[in-house]
Design a protein around this motif. Sequence first.
Motif, PDB file in Angstrom:
ATOM      1  N   ALA A   8      -2.893   6.608   6.957  1.00 40.58           N
ATOM      2  CA  ALA A   8      -1.724   5.943   7.538  1.00 40.58           C
ATOM      3  C   ALA A   8      -2.046   5.460   8.949  1.00 40.58           C
ATOM      4  N   LEU A   9      -2.881   6.225   9.649  1.00 43.37           N
ATOM      5  CA  LEU A   9      -3.206   5.859  11.027  1.00 43.37           C
ATOM      6  C   LEU A   9      -4.322   4.820  11.104  1.00 43.37           C
TER       7      LEU A   9
ATOM      8  N   ASP B 192      -4.718   7.635  -2.834  1.00 41.80           N
ATOM      9  CA  ASP B 192      -3.643   6.701  -2.514  1.00 41.80           C
ATOM     10  C   ASP B 192      -2.847   7.292  -1.357  1.00 41.80           C
ATOM     11  N   PRO B 193      -2.716   6.551  -0.250  1.00 34.92           N
ATOM     12  CA  PRO B 193      -2.059   7.134   0.927  1.00 34.92           C
ATOM     13  C   PRO B 193      -0.631   7.606   0.650  1.00 34.92           C
ATOM     14  N   VAL B 194       0.095   6.866  -0.192  1.00 31.99           N
ATOM     15  CA  VAL B 194       1.471   7.261  -0.496  1.00 31.99           C
ATOM     16  C   VAL B 194       1.492   8.631  -1.178  1.00 31.99           C
TER      17      VAL B 194
ATOM     18  N   LEU C 115       0.351  11.447   1.214  1.00 33.16           N
ATOM     19  CA  LEU C 115       1.346  11.854   2.214  1.00 33.16           C
ATOM     20  C   LEU C 115       2.454  12.685   1.583  1.00 33.16           C
TER      21      LEU C 115
ATOM     22  N   ASN D 138       7.331   2.461   2.321  1.00 28.57           N
ATOM     23  CA  ASN D 138       5.894   2.437   2.051  1.00 28.57           C
ATOM     24  C   ASN D 138       5.346   1.017   2.064  1.00 28.57           C
TER      25      ASN D 138
ATOM     26  N   LEU E  97       1.510   0.972   3.226  1.00 33.26           N
ATOM     27  CA  LEU E  97       0.866   2.040   2.472  1.00 33.26           C
ATOM     28  C   LEU E  97       0.821   1.663   1.002  1.00 33.26           C
ATOM     29  N   ASP E  98       1.637   0.712   0.637  1.00 32.88           N
ATOM     30  CA  ASP E  98       1.784   0.307  -0.752  1.00 32.88           C
ATOM     31  C   ASP E  98       2.004  -1.210  -0.750  1.00 32.88           C
TER      32      ASP E  98
ATOM     33  N   PHE F 141       3.511   5.116  12.782  1.00 29.78           N
ATOM     34  CA  PHE F 141       4.304   5.951  11.880  1.00 29.78           C
ATOM     35  C   PHE F 141       4.848   7.184  12.599  1.00 29.78           C
TER      36      PHE F 141
END
Lengths: 421, 267
Positions: free
Chosen positions: A334-335, A413-415, A418, B81, B86-87, B119
């Motif tokens: 995310a960063l 997958d970042p989603v 997290l 997201n 992120l998506d 974020f």
Amino acid sequence: MRLWDRILMSLEGVMIALDSLRANKVRAALTISGVAVGVFVVVAMGATVHGVRTSFQSDMDEFGTQTFQIRRRNPGFNSCDPTVDDCPERRYPGVSLAEWKAVRELPEVENAMAWLFGQSTITYRDRQVKNVGYDAQSTEWIQTDQADVFPGRTFTEAEHDAAAQVTLVNQKLATELFGDSDPIGKAIDFDGRQFTVIGVYHTKAGFLKSLDGRGPDTPRAVIPMMTAYRRMGVWRRSMMVMVRPKVEVSRDAAMDAVTATLRGMRGLRPAQPNSFFLVGQDKMMETFDSLFGAIFMVGLGLSAVGLLVGGVGVVAIMMISVTERTREIGVRKALGATRATILWQFLVEAATLTSIGAILGLLIGAGLAWVVRANTPVPASVPVSAVVMSLVAAALTGVVFGMLPATRASRLDPVEALRHE
Amino acid sequence: MSQHLEEEVPLSTTAERKIIVDQAGAAPSKEWVIVTRGVKREYDMGGEIVRALRGVDIAVRRNEYVAIMGPSGSGKSTLMNIIGCLDTPNEGEYWLNGQLVSTMKDDELARVRNKEIGFVFQTFNLLPRATALANVELPLVYAGISSNERRERAMEALEAVQLGERVHHRPNELSGGQRQRVAIARALVNRPSILLADEPTGNLDSKTSEEIMRVFEGLAETGQTVIMVTHEPDIAAHARRVVVLRDGTIESDERREVFTEKLGLTL
């Protein structure tokens, strides 16, 4: 990303790896022990072989780089199997007395020592020493072996040619036979033949001399070669000649002269191969290296197994690490961490694990080398190349086996990551 | 006071937004930070297709402070997201700061996240082993900033959230409010186009929540674009504009005053 930052981030990876080591001691210990064992085997073997080689080299240097041997058979692995019919060496004649004398007279040759080996049970009054090895050598032995004689003297040319029954004993044999009394002039018995002790000799203790019973700790004697040749029933065909060329003559020139002389005396036609071998120090070294190279390869194989076990452990521990830190990976992504960044981070971690194993193995191996050096005549020492090699091999193992978990981490997958609890 | 803010941070009007959203395929002008056009997102949940977003049009002008509201299952997390890169949507366009993000690949998205988005998460998501300073430095590390500048900027960001004294503490040595302020510092250190907060007060008591809300307000006043996702109306009421999602579509998108009046909330 700049190189420097990569390095700093790698250091961060190293710290994280050390952290997770502390957190999971048993798991980490199992992982690194495989690598440690692998590296230990290589280092211990490398140290021993290196030590033996160093010692062998110094023994060789003692003979001088110019010195070479005339032998009936090729030494070591280069020899053919004498039980097989088409092995030509089995039909080669031994070096004869006439040939030795002819070589000795060559203008290129400083000296040539004829050399036979034998073994006898030696008796003095009620004392007996069984199976004493002796060197039957011509008078040049005193230079070739760089021996010191005290008390007493070595035998003369006349005594040698007359096959006089005189002998020099080493300190060990003297002590065993005569205790504290003066050995000079004592009559001792070699398998029923009476010899007179004329001197006590002292040689330097090379490792190889110790191995084949010529070190100072083993009772041993020197007698004139001619005496053994004529009277002792030794196997004459095994006679060797150690040739030392004159200082101003190159070894190759001396070898050429010897070859020409022997071929002439044996009546070999130009098409026929030599029926003898000239073996210099380099040949001896080659023989040694091929022998110990084989031993070392076995060690490498063993350590490869150790590294493999360690590698499988790395896969396991890193898989767990990736699962446990899924959310952290999500945060990093995310960063702005790219796949490559995450991959790199976990590879560094894996390589750190295996490198720690390697360092452990190195320390244990070096410790063992120290023990060997302190307690045996082998001057074992860990060569720098072994240190570098094992560290590189271990780090590489980490990278190769860390690839699977690291790839998995980088593809998360970042989603999902997290959301992971 | 209210009049003064209106001048400094102008809210976009519904009409302005409609013009932007209707220009399909066209890159919006720079003042529009976020533009989504007909964004759809579907998930395959074991053979069953879940339509989380069914065509969402949103336009956010630079310096706006927007709350995205909605009950669970409304698609607000999915929208967050997508807005947070992120998506990516299955269908529709998403323009972030003039770049078409909806067609980007993984590593491009990572770079956009690093550069454009800050974020703030409900659970703070600080790295537990790293100090506050190291946490705040992390986005700068990924941006390839030199270590000296990194340190300097991270210190500044921490001082801006009144944590200048606690930079060498690890997260477990900080209170919840302090942790969230570290997270805010981390979000802002790269000077992102948008600050994207996901239930930023969800794990905080009401007093600390107020404190964090004041930080957000202060940021909005200095011109930072803030997008806040929440399911609490009284938290959403801190934003100037509230977008309410229901069943994957936008139910309403109006000024705070209209929103609070409808719910009978008092500020």
